[in-house]
Design a protein around this motif. Structure first.
Motif, mmCIF file in Angstrom:
data_model
loop_
_atom_site.group_PDB
_atom_site.id
_atom_site.type_symbol
_atom_site.label_atom_id
_atom_site.label_comp_id
_atom_site.label_asym_id
_atom_site.label_seq_id
_atom_site.Cartn_x
_atom_site.Cartn_y
_atom_site.Cartn_z
ATOM 1 N N ARG A 47 4.425 -37.566 26.983
ATOM 2 C CA ARG A 47 4.828 -36.434 27.258
ATOM 3 C C ARG A 47 5.247 -35.378 26.240
ATOM 4 N NH1 ARG A 47 11.050 -35.336 28.763
ATOM 5 N NH2 ARG A 47 11.133 -37.772 27.986
ATOM 6 N N ARG A 60 21.600 -27.539 21.443
ATOM 7 C CA ARG A 60 20.839 -28.320 22.334
ATOM 8 C C ARG A 60 21.049 -30.029 22.044
ATOM 9 N NH1 ARG A 60 17.957 -25.162 26.712
ATOM 10 N NH2 ARG A 60 17.937 -27.496 27.232
ATOM 11 N N HIS A 63 23.124 -35.943 23.423
ATOM 12 C CA HIS A 63 22.827 -37.143 24.170
ATOM 13 C C HIS A 63 22.174 -38.111 23.490
ATOM 14 C CE1 HIS A 63 19.114 -34.701 25.277
ATOM 15 N NE2 HIS A 63 18.457 -35.887 24.820
ATOM 16 N N TYR A 133 18.881 -41.465 29.827
ATOM 17 C CA TYR A 133 19.808 -40.741 29.153
ATOM 18 C C TYR A 133 21.122 -41.395 29.115
ATOM 19 C CZ TYR A 133 17.015 -36.183 29.072
ATOM 20 O OH TYR A 133 16.301 -35.415 28.976
ATOM 21 N N ARG A 135 24.692 -39.633 28.261
ATOM 22 C CA ARG A 135 25.293 -38.247 28.147
ATOM 23 C C ARG A 135 26.696 -38.285 27.618
ATOM 24 N NH1 ARG A 135 21.520 -34.345 29.448
ATOM 25 N NH2 ARG A 135 19.825 -34.796 30.769
HETATM 26 P P1 TYD Z 1 18.027 -31.872 28.494
HETATM 27 O O1 TYD Z 1 17.030 -32.948 28.124
HETATM 28 O O2 TYD Z 1 19.364 -32.347 28.916
HETATM 29 O O3 TYD Z 1 18.093 -30.801 27.299
HETATM 30 P P2 TYD Z 1 18.935 -30.795 26.075
HETATM 31 O O4 TYD Z 1 19.152 -31.930 25.746
HETATM 32 O O5 TYD Z 1 17.766 -30.006 25.190
HETATM 33 O O6 TYD Z 1 20.118 -29.748 26.276
HETATM 34 O O7 TYD Z 1 17.127 -31.534 29.742
HETATM 35 C C1 TYD Z 1 17.763 -30.227 30.389
HETATM 36 C C2 TYD Z 1 17.200 -30.188 31.502
HETATM 37 O O8 TYD Z 1 15.879 -29.907 31.932
HETATM 38 C C3 TYD Z 1 17.534 -31.295 32.538
HETATM 39 O O9 TYD Z 1 17.926 -30.713 33.798
HETATM 40 C C4 TYD Z 1 16.378 -32.228 32.692
HETATM 41 C C5 TYD Z 1 15.250 -31.271 32.621
HETATM 42 N N1 TYD Z 1 14.212 -31.868 31.970
HETATM 43 C C6 TYD Z 1 13.204 -32.171 32.679
HETATM 44 O O10 TYD Z 1 13.162 -31.985 33.962
HETATM 45 N N2 TYD Z 1 12.011 -32.612 31.964
HETATM 46 C C7 TYD Z 1 12.075 -32.903 30.706
HETATM 47 O O11 TYD Z 1 10.780 -33.434 30.318
HETATM 48 C C8 TYD Z 1 12.985 -32.712 30.021
HETATM 49 C C9 TYD Z 1 13.075 -32.931 28.613
HETATM 50 C C10 TYD Z 1 13.987 -31.946 30.752
#
Ligand code: TYD
Length: 151
Positions: A47, A60, A63, A133, A135
């Motif tokens: 991915r 950002r 987690h 995750y 979190r």
């Molecule tokens: P998240 O990984 O929590 O972002 P960050 O840690 O940078 O703040 O992801 C944010 C949102 O995007 C969450 O609702 C899940 C979605 N997402 C996907 O649908 N696919 C992905 O590959 C990623 C990384 C996030």
């Protein structure tokens, strides 16, 4: 099919997270870098995602992942990645498109200090899976200490 491991088998020290220099083909028409799975990064790339239009002052991440391996590159601009293994913390400043940070499983991470126009490219070892995750930071601390004891 990828073999699934428990997080304890994936517990790796913070020192396994490291900057990796990428090939750079110098060319007066513009330089070129490339990344091959299992060659320049120690996993198959399943991915790619990227962060962009990040407002100044944003954080950002915040987690950890139980199994996911990632490789983070500042494709444009700069930002910091802070990694914490439950015991020790290290801050990496990313500002080159020909090097990146390998992040092993079970690392709490957050990204901050984004410059304007920064683009953060992430290569990941698996498709998106919310169940991978962690979190909640307290949960991470508990799991990390159990992993460190058992591994
Ligand atoms: P998240 O990984 O929590 O972002 P960050 O840690 O940078 O703040 O992801 C944010 C949102 O995007 C969450 O609702 C899940 C979605 N997402 C996907 O649908 N696919 C992905 O590959 C990623 C990384 C996030």
């Amino acid at each position: 099919m990828t073999q699934r491991h428990s997080f304890t088998e994936n517990h790796m020290p913070l020192s396994d997270c490291r900057m990796i220099e990428l090939p750079k083909i110098h060319d007066p028409r513009g330089n070129l870098s490339f990344i091959e799975g299992q060659r320049h990064v120690p996993f198959d790339i399943q991915r790619i995602y990227y962060l962009y239009d990040v407002p100044g002052g944003s954080d950002r991440g915040a987690h950890a992942h139980k199994e996911l391996q990632q490789f983070i590159v500042a494709m444009s601009g700069s930002f910091d990645v802070v990694l914490h293994d439950g015991d020790r913390e290290r801050r990496f400043h990313l500002n080159r498109s020909y090097s990146g940070l390998y992040v092993c499983p079970m690392m709490w991470r957050y990204l901050d200090n984004f410059s304007s126009g920064a683009v953060c490219l992430v290569l990941a070892s698996a498709h998106y899976d919310e169940s991978d995750y962690i979190r909640d930071h307290a949960t991470f601390k508990t799991m990390a200490s159990q992993g460190a004891v058992r591994s």
